[in-house]
Design a protein around this motif. Structure first.
Motif, PDB file in Angstrom:
ATOM      1  N   CYS A 192       0.823  -1.212   0.000  1.00  0.00           N
ATOM      2  CA  CYS A 192       0.000   0.000   0.000  1.00  0.00           C
ATOM      3  C   CYS A 192       0.856   1.261   0.000  1.00  0.00           C
ATOM      4  O   CYS A 192       1.778   1.389   0.806  1.00  0.00           O
ATOM      5  CB  CYS A 192      -0.880  -0.046   1.255  1.00  0.00           C
ATOM      6  SG  CYS A 192      -1.855   1.415   1.535  1.00  0.00           S
ATOM      7  N   THR A 193       0.527   2.202  -0.866  1.00  0.00           N
ATOM      8  CA  THR A 193       1.279   3.457  -0.913  1.00  0.00           C
ATOM      9  C   THR A 193       1.030   4.321   0.319  1.00  0.00           C
ATOM     10  O   THR A 193       1.837   5.187   0.622  1.00  0.00           O
ATOM     11  CB  THR A 193       0.926   4.274  -2.169  1.00  0.00           C
ATOM     12  OG1 THR A 193      -0.476   4.540  -2.180  1.00  0.00           O
ATOM     13  CG2 THR A 193       1.315   3.528  -3.440  1.00  0.00           C
ATOM     14  N   THR A 215       6.871  -0.206  -2.269  1.00  0.00           N
ATOM     15  CA  THR A 215       5.770  -1.131  -2.541  1.00  0.00           C
ATOM     16  C   THR A 215       6.293  -2.320  -3.323  1.00  0.00           C
ATOM     17  O   THR A 215       7.453  -2.371  -3.730  1.00  0.00           O
ATOM     18  CB  THR A 215       4.647  -0.437  -3.342  1.00  0.00           C
ATOM     19  OG1 THR A 215       5.180  -0.005  -4.588  1.00  0.00           O
ATOM     20  CG2 THR A 215       4.052   0.728  -2.581  1.00  0.00           C
TER      21      THR A 215
END
Length: 195
Positions: free
Chosen positions: A168-169, A193
């Motif tokens: 997840c960013t 990521t």
């Protein structure tokens, strides 16, 4: 801004104009620095998603290959974030028991997702007291590494570079939050990521 750094915009951008920030140069610089003790943690989802990036069937577990590759890249230690996820669950359970026993704010909502935290801050600030006070597994792992692990191994926390590989960013956003420095240094220094 009201952006929660979830990364969905870059996942669906039809032109490729939106891209996530790439921190691989910082990772390679840390690995090349002989004065740094570079540790990597990877989220469970990474070991399945990484294989897909190399053309393997969706969901193929490449944990062994990934760990071997990370060691060959030069990481001093390779850890799985699962350990910190278990710690987070235990801490949240203790917090829930305390809230139930002492009339604390209920329902209690997990604080594992930085995107969810930021969403609450912007859109539901009246629910902030419902959020658990626990760090996410990523941050908890970084905090333990730069306190307990550093002490047990006689390593100056300032020399540790904690890298996380996350799906997840929003985890990139999370490492820069002001409350994420248990040892007086960032819990996690670089978050990348699967891509």
């Amino acid at each position: 801004t009201s952006c929660v750094s979830c990364g969905q915009c870059i996942a669906v951008c039809p032109t490729g104009a939106l891209l996530e920030k790439d921190y691989t140069d910082e990772v390679f610089a840390a690995l090349a620095d002989p004065d740094k003790y570079v540790i990597v943690q990877s989220a469970p989802a990474v070991r399945a998603a990484l294989g897909e990036a190399f053309g393997l069937p969706i969901g193929t577990n490449v944990e062994g290959k990934m760990v071997a590759a990370l060691r060959r890249l030069g990481f001093d230690k390779v850890f799985d974030t699962d350990f910190a996820a278990d710690l987070t669950i235990m801490e949240e359970a203790h917090e829930l028991i305390d809230r139930i026993s002492n009339g604390g704010k209920l329902p209690m909502i997990t604080s594992c997702s930085p995107g969810w935290i930021k969403f609450c801050e912007h859109y539901y600030p009246d629910m902030l007291d419902n959020l658990s006070s626990c760090k996410s597994p990523q941050q908890m792992f970084g905090a333990i590494t730069k306190t307990y692990f550093a002490e047990k191994n006689n390593i100056d926390p300032k020399k540790i570079v904690m890298v996380s590989v996350m799906p997840c960013t929003a985890k990139k956003f999370e490492i820069g939050r002001p409350d994420q420095s248990a040892a007086g240094v960032p819990d996690v220094d670089i978050s990348i990521t699967t891509r």
